[in-house]
Design a protein around this motif. Structure first.
Motif, PDB file in Angstrom:
ATOM      1  N   HIS A   1       0.990  -1.247   0.062  1.00 16.00           N
ATOM      2  CA  HIS A   1      -0.106   0.071   0.036  1.00 16.00           C
ATOM      3  C   HIS A   1       0.902   1.229  -0.130  1.00 16.00           C
ATOM      4  O   HIS A   1       0.759   2.225  -0.688  1.00 16.00           O
ATOM      5  CB  HIS A   1      -0.897   0.126   1.118  1.00 16.00           C
ATOM      6  N   ARG A   2       2.037   1.399   0.784  1.00  9.79           N
ATOM      7  CA  ARG A   2       2.969   2.424   0.838  1.00  9.79           C
ATOM      8  C   ARG A   2       3.527   2.811  -0.648  1.00  9.79           C
ATOM      9  O   ARG A   2       3.549   3.638  -1.084  1.00  9.79           O
ATOM     10  CB  ARG A   2       3.976   2.317   2.084  1.00  9.79           C
ATOM     11  N   TYR A   3       4.002   1.623  -1.507  1.00  9.18           N
ATOM     12  CA  TYR A   3       4.370   1.785  -2.586  1.00  9.18           C
ATOM     13  C   TYR A   3       3.398   2.374  -3.680  1.00  9.18           C
ATOM     14  O   TYR A   3       3.633   3.239  -4.354  1.00  9.18           O
ATOM     15  CB  TYR A   3       4.906   0.353  -3.255  1.00  9.18           C
ATOM     16  N   ARG A   4       2.238   2.100  -3.564  1.00 11.44           N
ATOM     17  CA  ARG A   4       1.084   2.273  -4.256  1.00 11.44           C
ATOM     18  C   ARG A   4       0.873   3.731  -4.051  1.00 11.44           C
ATOM     19  O   ARG A   4       0.518   4.675  -4.916  1.00 11.44           O
ATOM     20  CB  ARG A   4      -0.020   1.473  -4.316  1.00 11.44           C
ATOM     21  N   SER A   5       0.667   4.100  -2.692  1.00 10.33           N
ATOM     22  CA  SER A   5       0.422   5.400  -2.400  1.00 10.33           C
ATOM     23  C   SER A   5       1.735   6.487  -2.894  1.00 10.33           C
ATOM     24  O   SER A   5       1.094   7.571  -3.276  1.00 10.33           O
ATOM     25  CB  SER A   5       0.460   5.617  -0.803  1.00 10.33           C
ATOM     26  N   ALA A   6       2.745   6.017  -2.710  1.00  8.31           N
ATOM     27  CA  ALA A   6       3.872   7.058  -3.225  1.00  8.31           C
ATOM     28  C   ALA A   6       4.194   6.997  -4.632  1.00  8.31           C
ATOM     29  O   ALA A   6       4.370   8.024  -5.374  1.00  8.31           O
ATOM     30  CB  ALA A   6       5.240   6.559  -2.533  1.00  8.31           C
TER      31      ALA A   6
END
Length: 191
Positions: free
Chosen positions: A66-71
């Motif tokens: 989720h963090r990679y997709r958010s960034a």
């Protein structure tokens, strides 16, 4: 409600600064050059890393994927790896146009979000790989872990000196045993 990204904007530029933070440990000059390209200071690099780490270690923080997709947004490519019940996702990063940020997740098909099994920089599809024939061809930031492993078999991956690092033991064509240290999958130095 899903936890939000770190306060303020956190996109590809800030994510690249997070990667540079660890690469600067062994290649400070290359990291400085890259920060100039991004128009960033050391303070911004440290702050981006601090925010990413706080987000990663938040008590009820989102999963790593989720963090990679958010960034980074939605991945440029997705590929299923059926024999492992996993998926490989790749994102472009402006600082390294010939590379991609790759994340392998699995197992697929379970109720909770899949775990991140591996992540790092890999050569972009269609981008030419460097010709690796001798030790002199092994330049910092010039090749990826898989490229060195494929060029100089037999190769053995081991844990590196930090969680973001891997060590690759390999043999040069003249029979000399060598080891390289990779941060986020990119060669940093020969040991």
């Amino acid at each position: 409600m899903k936890p939000s990204p770190p306060a303020g904007s956190f996109g590809p530029r800030e994510f690249q600064l997070v990667l540079l933070r660890r690469m600067a440990d062994h290649q400070p000059e290359l990291a400085e050059d890259a920060m100039r390209v991004l128009g960033a200071s050391r303070t911004e690099m440290r702050e981006a890393n601090r925010r990413w780490q706080a987000w990663a270690h938040a008590r009820r923080g989102p999963g790593e994927l989720h963090r990679y997709r958010s960034a980074l947004g939605e991945p440029e490519t997705r590929r299923a790896v059926e024999e492992y019940s996993s998926e490989v996702l790749r994102w472009p990063l402006p600082l390294w146009p010939e590379l991609r940020w790759e994340v392998m997740v699995g197992p697929l098909g379970r109720r909770t979000a899949p775990d991140v099994w591996g992540r790092g920089l890999v050569r972009a599809p269609g981008a030419p790989s460097p010709e690796l024939r001798t030790e002199a061809d092994l330049r910092p930031w010039g090749c990826t872990l898989s490229e060195v492993g494929n060029a100089f078999p037999p190769a053995r991956v081991r844990e590196g000196s930090a969680p973001t690092r891997l060590r690759l033991d390999f043999t040069l064509p003249d029979g000399t045993a060598r080891a390289g240290e990779f941060t986020w999958g990119l060669l940093q130095r020969l040991l």
